[in-house]
Design an enzyme around this catalytic site. Structure first.
Site, PDB file in Angstrom:
ATOM      1  N   LYS A 204       0.859  -1.194   0.000  1.00 24.26           N
ATOM      2  CA  LYS A 204       0.000   0.000   0.000  1.00 24.26           C
ATOM      3  C   LYS A 204       0.888   1.234   0.000  1.00 24.26           C
ATOM      4  CE  LYS A 204      -1.782   2.997   2.638  1.00 24.26           C
ATOM      5  NZ  LYS A 204      -1.767   4.198   1.811  1.00 24.26           N
ATOM      6  N   GLY A 257       6.835   5.055   8.152  1.00 22.29           N
ATOM      7  CA  GLY A 257       6.015   6.264   8.202  1.00 22.29           C
ATOM      8  C   GLY A 257       6.164   6.943   9.546  1.00 22.29           C
ATOM      9  N   SER A 258       5.167   7.696   9.942  1.00 20.09           N
ATOM     10  CA  SER A 258       5.282   8.507  11.158  1.00 20.09           C
ATOM     11  C   SER A 258       5.102   7.659  12.416  1.00 20.09           C
ATOM     12  CB  SER A 258       4.235   9.615  11.122  1.00 20.09           C
ATOM     13  OG  SER A 258       2.954   9.031  11.118  1.00 20.09           O
ATOM     14  N   THR A 259       5.626   8.158  13.505  1.00 17.62           N
ATOM     15  CA  THR A 259       5.530   7.444  14.777  1.00 17.62           C
ATOM     16  C   THR A 259       4.074   7.333  15.235  1.00 17.62           C
ATOM     17  OG1 THR A 259       7.784   7.972  15.406  1.00 17.62           O
ATOM     18  CG2 THR A 259       6.241   7.594  17.212  1.00 17.62           C
ATOM     19  N   GLU A 280       9.225   1.192  10.940  1.00 16.56           N
ATOM     20  CA  GLU A 280      10.309   2.174  10.756  1.00 16.56           C
ATOM     21  C   GLU A 280       9.621   3.530  10.836  1.00 16.56           C
ATOM     22  OE1 GLU A 280      13.390   1.390  10.498  1.00 16.56           O
ATOM     23  OE2 GLU A 280      13.356  -0.701   9.847  1.00 16.56           O
ATOM     24  N   CYS A 315      13.767  10.681   6.786  1.00 17.91           N
ATOM     25  CA  CYS A 315      13.620  10.265   8.192  1.00 17.91           C
ATOM     26  C   CYS A 315      14.912  10.469   8.961  1.00 17.91           C
ATOM     27  CB  CYS A 315      13.175   8.812   8.266  1.00 17.91           C
ATOM     28  SG  CYS A 315      14.235   7.727   7.312  1.00 17.91           S
ATOM     29  N   GLU A 414       9.392  16.282  14.728  1.00 21.42           N
ATOM     30  CA  GLU A 414       9.870  16.037  13.367  1.00 21.42           C
ATOM     31  C   GLU A 414       9.115  16.952  12.402  1.00 21.42           C
ATOM     32  OE1 GLU A 414       8.841  12.290  11.473  1.00 21.42           O
ATOM     33  OE2 GLU A 414      10.897  12.133  10.749  1.00 21.42           O
TER      34      GLU A 414
HETATM   35  P1  NAD Z   1       2.395   8.610   7.580  1.00 17.24           P
HETATM   36  O1  NAD Z   1       2.595   7.860   8.844  1.00 17.24           O
HETATM   37  O2  NAD Z   1       1.441   9.715   7.551  1.00 17.24           O
HETATM   38  O3  NAD Z   1       1.928   7.616   6.418  1.00 17.24           O
HETATM   39  C1  NAD Z   1       2.689   6.465   6.102  1.00 17.24           C
HETATM   40  C2  NAD Z   1       1.770   5.438   5.469  1.00 17.24           C
HETATM   41  O4  NAD Z   1       0.813   5.032   6.449  1.00 17.24           O
HETATM   42  C3  NAD Z   1       0.972   5.966   4.275  1.00 17.24           C
HETATM   43  O5  NAD Z   1       0.889   4.960   3.299  1.00 17.24           O
HETATM   44  C4  NAD Z   1      -0.394   6.238   4.886  1.00 17.24           C
HETATM   45  O6  NAD Z   1      -1.446   6.163   3.969  1.00 17.24           O
HETATM   46  C5  NAD Z   1      -0.487   5.117   5.905  1.00 17.24           C
HETATM   47  N1  NAD Z   1      -1.436   5.356   7.010  1.00 17.24           N
HETATM   48  C6  NAD Z   1      -1.775   6.547   7.560  1.00 17.24           C
HETATM   49  N2  NAD Z   1      -2.700   6.343   8.537  1.00 17.24           N
HETATM   50  C7  NAD Z   1      -2.933   5.007   8.583  1.00 17.24           C
HETATM   51  C8  NAD Z   1      -3.785   4.179   9.374  1.00 17.24           C
HETATM   52  N3  NAD Z   1      -4.573   4.680  10.316  1.00 17.24           N
HETATM   53  N4  NAD Z   1      -3.770   2.846   9.155  1.00 17.24           N
HETATM   54  C9  NAD Z   1      -2.958   2.311   8.218  1.00 17.24           C
HETATM   55  N5  NAD Z   1      -2.161   3.042   7.432  1.00 17.24           N
HETATM   56  C10 NAD Z   1      -2.123   4.373   7.625  1.00 17.24           C
HETATM   57  O7  NAD Z   1       3.858   9.062   7.128  1.00 17.24           O
HETATM   58  P2  NAD Z   1       4.243   9.891   5.842  1.00 17.24           P
HETATM   59  O8  NAD Z   1       3.823  11.299   6.050  1.00 17.24           O
HETATM   60  O9  NAD Z   1       3.827   9.167   4.615  1.00 17.24           O
HETATM   61  O10 NAD Z   1       5.839   9.800   5.869  1.00 17.24           O
HETATM   62  C11 NAD Z   1       6.606  10.592   6.688  1.00 17.24           C
HETATM   63  C12 NAD Z   1       7.047   9.832   7.920  1.00 17.24           C
HETATM   64  O11 NAD Z   1       7.729   8.649   7.531  1.00 17.24           O
HETATM   65  C13 NAD Z   1       8.021  10.602   8.762  1.00 17.24           C
HETATM   66  O12 NAD Z   1       7.665  10.494  10.111  1.00 17.24           O
HETATM   67  C14 NAD Z   1       9.359   9.899   8.502  1.00 17.24           C
HETATM   68  O13 NAD Z   1      10.284  10.026   9.524  1.00 17.24           O
HETATM   69  C15 NAD Z   1       8.908   8.506   8.311  1.00 17.24           C
HETATM   70  N6  NAD Z   1       9.921   7.736   7.597  1.00 17.24           N
HETATM   71  C16 NAD Z   1      10.658   6.836   8.316  1.00 17.24           C
HETATM   72  C17 NAD Z   1      11.658   6.101   7.690  1.00 17.24           C
HETATM   73  C18 NAD Z   1      12.452   5.092   8.449  1.00 17.24           C
HETATM   74  O14 NAD Z   1      13.061   4.235   7.822  1.00 17.24           O
HETATM   75  N7  NAD Z   1      12.466   5.119   9.770  1.00 17.24           N
HETATM   76  C19 NAD Z   1      11.908   6.286   6.329  1.00 17.24           C
HETATM   77  C20 NAD Z   1      11.141   7.224   5.624  1.00 17.24           C
HETATM   78  C21 NAD Z   1      10.143   7.935   6.278  1.00 17.24           C
END
Ligand code: NAD
Length: 511
Positions: A204, A257-259, A280, A315, A414
């Protein structure tokens, strides 16, 4: 799988060399916006779509399938059935390896198209998409594929009349939910080890960057990955993402994605089938510069890149720059100077190093934090403004704040944009304390010519990756992931296989 047909023809014979040429290629692109389930491109079951708007110029590129729970069900059934049939899961590792290497070759062959889709979709500079994102994605697939027939099980230290075999088996159905900042690379870090170990996968992508994931499905099919084994469901997190995370027949959920969302996914797993959850998440990485850094100019150039590369949407961005007080003013001047080479430009211009911010919400968030930093009393020394608004694109100047205190919001939260917080320190112990005073623990760097300081600080830093005298090093051979609220488990390297396999102990009693 004996004789494989020749690889499909790419969209361009020669890589474009100017913005006009890239634009002309973009104008000829036929972009796929449908989901890919069980080997077939299809619209979402409910017929819902969402607009895919390019941050490069604000134009709508196309409508994309907005999948929901019914599509998640369909994909999980297809993935489960493929897994149970063994059309992929029971192939000899050498055969899975061949197919995945071919998948990597196809990515390289269609590299210009994939790079263009990535740039149009999320705004990164075309040159980076082409020379960093595409090769890194193909490398992740190829490296992992190469490894899969070289990993062995174990025998336990058993008594003479017994044999204890320890083997790894694929989990089954893996759902991978990924972000928009490196859409292809983040996807490859999940799908490579998941597929290599024999799982069926449902990817996804973020609703902000679905295009390359959708295109990869066709390349996976062409490479020979059987129907149902690799599925792509574009859509929102709260609809299809949530449906996958709560699904009773998904065995493993991997996420970048985000924490905040990461925490929610742990709850969903607990509310459903206790699926394995590997996360991650975010970061607020400290980049620590001592006065005796071997080359302050080089350190400054890398500190600038650490916050401006990929528009700061990284990230591991070095968003907290900790500088020893005795060189602070000199060092900030060097960083500001180095940042002039990261001035935002049109993402399709091959000379551009800093592109567009992914969407209006993210741009607003960055501008909000710039205002918050000023209201908190930090000193804006460079940048701070939106640029090139007349283009319809979303651009912001790389921004530097001095006089930042670690408890300020611009130092704790962040931002995910090119906003740098400079914090002064006097001693190594003070630097370590500031660096570790964060809910995150993804990455950190330390610059010093003193071996003792380098090792002392590196050991004390609570972070999954630590770099000495450079920023953001590493390749597929090293694990990547975070301490604390930056996540659990590790992507890349052979350690990644741990996330996608169950350990089985088989005990044999001999007569
Ligand atoms: P996000 O958490 O908003 O979204 C990430 C993914 O999760 C998207 O596909 C989104 O549609 C999905 N999502 C959102 N809400 C959801 C839910 N309730 N249930 C299931 N899926 C859901 O993050 P973002 O804005 O896409 O990316 C930025 C974040 O990603 C930053 O916090 C960054 O630090 C992190 N990131 C971490 C790494 C790592 O390796 N640690 C690498 C890249 C990005």
């Amino acid at each position: 799988m004996s004789e494989l047909p020749t690889l499909s023809t790419p969209i361009s014979i020669a890589t474009p060399t100017s913005q006009a040429e890239w634009q002309s290629l973009a104008d000829q692109l036929s972009i796929e916006g449908r989901a890919y389930i069980n080997g077939v491109y299809q619209w979402a079951g409910e017929g819902e779509t969402f607009p895919c708007v390019s941050p490069v110029d604000g134009r709508e590129l196309l409508q994309v399938a907005s999948c929901g729970p019914a599509d998640a069900d369909q994909a999980v059934i297809a993935a489960r059935s493929a897994f149970e049939q063994g059309i992929w899961s029971r192939l000899p590792p050498t055969k899975r390896k061949r197919v995945l290497i071919r998948f990597a070759e196809l990515m390289e062959k269609h590299g210009d198209e994939l790079a263009l889709l990535e740039t149009l979709d999320m705004g990164k500079p075309i040159n980076h998409a082409r020379t960093i994102d595409v090769p890194a994605t193909a490398r992740a697939i190829r490296w992992t594929a190469e490894a899969i027939d070289k990993v062995y099980g174990e025998l336990a230290a058993t008594p003479h009349d017994q044999i204890g075999m320890i083997s790894r088996e694929p989990m089954g159905v893996v759902a991978a939910i990924v972000p928009w900042n490196f859409p292809m690379i983040m996807a490859s870090w999940k799908i490579a080890p998941a597929l290599a170990t024999g799982n069926s996968v449902i990817l996804k992508p973020s609703e902000k960057s679905p295009l390359t994931a959708i295109r990869l499905a066709a390349l996976a099919e062409e490479a020979g990955i059987p129907p149902g084994v690799f599925n792509v469901l574009p859509g929102y997190g709260h609809t299809v993402g949530k449906a996958l995370a709560l699904h009773m027949d998904v065995d493993c959920l991997v996420f970048t994605g985000s924490t905040n969302v990461a925490k929610q996914l742990m709850i969903y797993a607990g509310q459903s089938n206790m699926k394995r959850v590997w996360l991650e998440a975010g970061g607020k990485s400290p980049n620590i510069v001592f006065a005796d850094a071997p080359d302050l100019k080089k350190a400054a150039a890398e500190a600038a890149g650490a916050i401006a590369f990929n528009q700061g949407e990284v990230c591991t961005a070095g968003s907290r720059l900790l500088v020893e007080e005795s060189v602070r003013s000199e060092f900030i001047a060097l960083v500001c100077d180095a940042l002039t080479t990261w001035r935002p430009g049109h993402p399709l211009d091959p000379a551009t190093t800093c592109g567009a911010i992914v969407d209006q919400a993210q741009l607003d968030r960055i501008i909000d934090y710039i205002n918050i930093g000023q209201a908190e009393g930090a000193r804006l020394v460079q940048g701070g403004k939106r640029l090139m608004e007349d283009t319809g694109g979303l651009f912001v100047e790389p921004t530097v704040f001095d006089g930042v205190l670690n408890p300020m919001r611009i130092a704790t939260e962040e931002i995910f944009g090119p906003v740098l917080s400079v914090i002064g320190f006097h001693t190594a112990d003070e630097a370590i304390a500031i660096a570790n005073d964060s809910i995150y623990g993804l990455a950190a760097a330390v610059w010093t010519a003193n071996l003792n300081t380098a090792h002392k600080v590196a050991k004390a830093l609570r972070a999954g990756s630590v770099w000495i005298n450079h920023y953001d090093g590493g390749d597929m051979t090293a694990p990547f992931g975070g301490f604390k609220q930056s996540g659990n488990g590790r992507d890349k390297s052979l350690h990644a296989f741990d996330k996608y396999t169950e350990l089985k102990a088989t005990w044999i009693a001999l007569d």
